[in-house]
Write an enzyme that holds these catalytic residues in place. Structure first.
Site, PDB file in Angstrom:
ATOM      1  N   LYS A  29       0.837  -1.193   0.000  1.00  0.00           N
ATOM      2  CA  LYS A  29       0.000   0.000   0.000  1.00  0.00           C
ATOM      3  C   LYS A  29       0.876   1.248   0.000  1.00  0.00           C
ATOM      4  CE  LYS A  29      -2.011   2.615   3.209  1.00  0.00           C
ATOM      5  NZ  LYS A  29      -2.085   3.881   2.470  1.00  0.00           N
TER       6      LYS A  29
ATOM      7  N   SER B  29       5.295   7.444   9.951  1.00  0.00           N
ATOM      8  CA  SER B  29       5.462   8.181  11.204  1.00  0.00           C
ATOM      9  C   SER B  29       5.577   7.228  12.394  1.00  0.00           C
ATOM     10  CB  SER B  29       4.268   9.112  11.399  1.00  0.00           C
ATOM     11  OG  SER B  29       3.100   8.335  11.550  1.00  0.00           O
TER      12      SER B  29
ATOM     13  N   THR C  73       2.098   5.967  13.652  1.00  0.00           N
ATOM     14  CA  THR C  73       1.536   4.834  12.908  1.00  0.00           C
ATOM     15  C   THR C  73       2.347   3.574  13.177  1.00  0.00           C
ATOM     16  OG1 THR C  73       0.827   6.344  11.169  1.00  0.00           O
ATOM     17  CG2 THR C  73       0.851   4.024  10.613  1.00  0.00           C
TER      18      THR C  73
ATOM     19  N   GLU D  27       9.740  16.075  15.502  1.00  0.00           N
ATOM     20  CA  GLU D  27       9.928  16.116  14.052  1.00  0.00           C
ATOM     21  C   GLU D  27       8.968  17.137  13.418  1.00  0.00           C
ATOM     22  OE1 GLU D  27       8.507  12.736  11.644  1.00  0.00           O
ATOM     23  OE2 GLU D  27      10.485  12.712  10.709  1.00  0.00           O
TER      24      GLU D  27
END
Ligand code: NAD
Length: 482
Positions: free
Chosen positions: A174, A228, A231, A386
């Site tokens: 994906k 990230s 996730t 970040e």
């Protein structure tokens, strides 16, 4: 150009999503919708996994040389469409087309070729003693899941798919729903160049729907993820419930450390500038904290800022553009909010700090000027979290110990760069800083054989070379008594 719809690659053919729903895909440089990406769901993932399972035994049984030839054919196809793919990548991400042509697409070709060659050269271990010979089989896992982010779309997509396929797995992948275009083009090329049906399946859609369904599918035996940290944490938790193999490449807050004895030639300064602002600062490896030894701080700052201010923000199609648009409106808003927060934290803006209006076709685009900030606290959010945009903080330091302490002062540990001529210092500092990658007098100089990945909240596991092939295989030890 009118907008068009992308499709999923399942079982060797392009398919509309079973639910019939689509997501808008934006061109960041104009702020306009130019394509529609399948908003797939668990049913599409189910079909992809079923196809991948059917294809797995024959793919694993192919002679290695034949699997390698399939990957080389795909690499040839990508290389043959380099200019078109660079244009697509630029349009989808906002990055300068020149950068996509020089870096993104050639690297996608290199990924495919590298693992085609690597699998042909790979050998497993044998351990022999007086009683027995042990040899280790490295067998494919079956179906592998690959999930990738928006910043280097085809580059990172192929970085996962290539080793998974080379090692004999079939794949359900994906790409990011924000930048799905080149993965869709790869689907077309995979069909064109005769990759066997079901070996590579690409399902488009949202993370919490498609990504989650891939991670949770019991027949997907391993998940390779780049994205990230938030996730990555969700994926690690979901995968743990099934004791599934996961490889996680996540965020970074990387230091570039410039010592007073560094060779600050124009070329090296250019590299230091590039390390902060390449791809609009949207590279996990960008050095967003620039630590400079105090004795050279003022002189360095003057030369550095002159270069940053000379960077051209503009239409990604323009060959002279250094920084294009940020990838999405939400990301643009996030970066602008981070800049506002840095001001509230007491930072002084030395360059940028504002949105840029690019006239003409790009009037609605999401452009931000390269931004340099000094005077921020070490423990503030700007220096710890970040941002993933064109924002660099300048930080003076007085000693090697202090530089190490500042460098290590975040929850991330992806990449660091050191600028010094002192080899003993290189060895000391490299050993003491908590990062998975240390570049010395260079940045983003990549050898695909090396272990790639981060410590702390930047990563779990390593990609690249033998590490990737090990990840995508199961080790089975066979002990033969003498
Ligand atoms: P993201 O985490 O939002 O998304 C990454 C991918 O995960 C996308 O395909 C997304 O759809 C999918 N996803 C989202 N939620 C999911 C879920 N619950 N289950 C499964 N999949 C899910 O990241 P992003 O915003 O696309 O990318 C930017 C981040 O990626 C930055 O933090 C950057 O540092 C990181 N990054 C890391 C590296 C590295 O090598 N360490 C390289 C590039 C980017």
């Amino acid at each position: 150009m009118a907008s068009f719809s992308l499709a999923n690659l399942i079982d060797g053919a392009l398919h509309a999503p079973l639910g019939g729903a689509y997501l808008d895909v934006y061109e960041p440089a104009t702020g306009k919708v130019f394509a529609h990406c399948p908003d797939s769901d668990a049913r599409d993932v189910e079909a992809a996994v079923a196809a991948a399972r059917r294809a797995a035994p024959a793919w694993a049984a192919l002679p290695i040389a034949e699997r390698a030839r399939c990957l080389q054919r795909l690499a040839d196809a990508v290389e043959g469409h380099l200019d078109d793919l660079a244009g697509d990548e630029s349009r989808d991400t906002g990055k300068p087309v020149a950068l996509a042509r020089r870096v993104d697409i050639p690297r996608a070709v290199a990924n495919l070729r590298f693992f085609a060659e690597a699998i042909a050269q790979w050998s497993s271990e044998a351990h022999v003693d007086a009683r027995a010979t042990n040899y280790t089989l490295r067998q494919p896992l079956g179906v592998a899941g690959c999930i990738s982010p928006w910043n280097l779309p085809l580059y990172l997509f192929t970085w996962k798919i290539a080793p998974a396929l080379a090692a004999g797995n079939t794949v359900v992948a994906k790409p990011s729903e924000i930048t799905p275009l080149t993965a869709f083009r790869l689907s077309e090329l995979a069909i064109e160049c005769g990759l066997p049906a079901g070996v590579l399946n690409i399902v488009h859609g949202l993370g919490p729907k498609v990504g989650k369904a891939i991670v949770e599918h019991p027949e997907v035996k391993a998940v390779s993820f780049t994205g990230s940290t938030r996730t990555g944490a969700a994926i690690a938790a979901a995968a743990a419930r099934q004791f599934k193999k996961v490889s996680l490449e996540m965020g970074g807050k990387n230091p570039a450390i410039v010592f007073a004895d560094a060779d600050l030639s124009d070329a090296n300064l250019d590299t230091i500038v590039r390390s902060g602002f390449s791809n609009q600062g949207e590279i996990c490896l960008c050095g967003s904290r620039l630590l400079v030894e105090r004795s050279i701080y003022d002189d360095f700052k003057r030369r550095y800022l002159a270069r940053v201010q000379a960077l051209r923000v503009g239409d990604p199609d323009d060959e002279a553009t250094d920084l294009g648009a940020l990838v999405s409106k939400p990301h643009f808003d996030k970066v602008m909010a981070c800049i506002a927060r840095a001001r509230e934290e007491g930072g002084t803006l030395l360059a940028g700090g504002r949105a840029v209006e690019v006239p003409g076709r790009c009037a609605g685009g999401w452009f931000v000027a390269p931004t340099v900030i000094e005077g921020l606290p070490q423990d503030g959010a700007t220096n710890r979290e970040e941002i993933f945009g064109p924002v660099v903080t300048l930080i003076p330091f007085d000693s090697e110990d202090q530089a190490v302490e500042i460098a290590n002062g975040t929850d991330y540990g992806l990449a660091a760069s050191l600028w010094t001529r002192d080899i003993a210092r290189v060895q000391r500092v490299s050993a003491r800083i908590d990062f998975g990658i240390v570049w010395v007098n260079c940045w983003m100089l990549r050898d695909l054989r090396t272990p790639f990945g981060g410590t702390k909240q930047s990563g779990m596991g390593r990609e690249g070379g033998v590490d990737a092939l090990r990840f995508f295989t199961e080790a089975k030890n066979v002990c033969v008594a003498h």
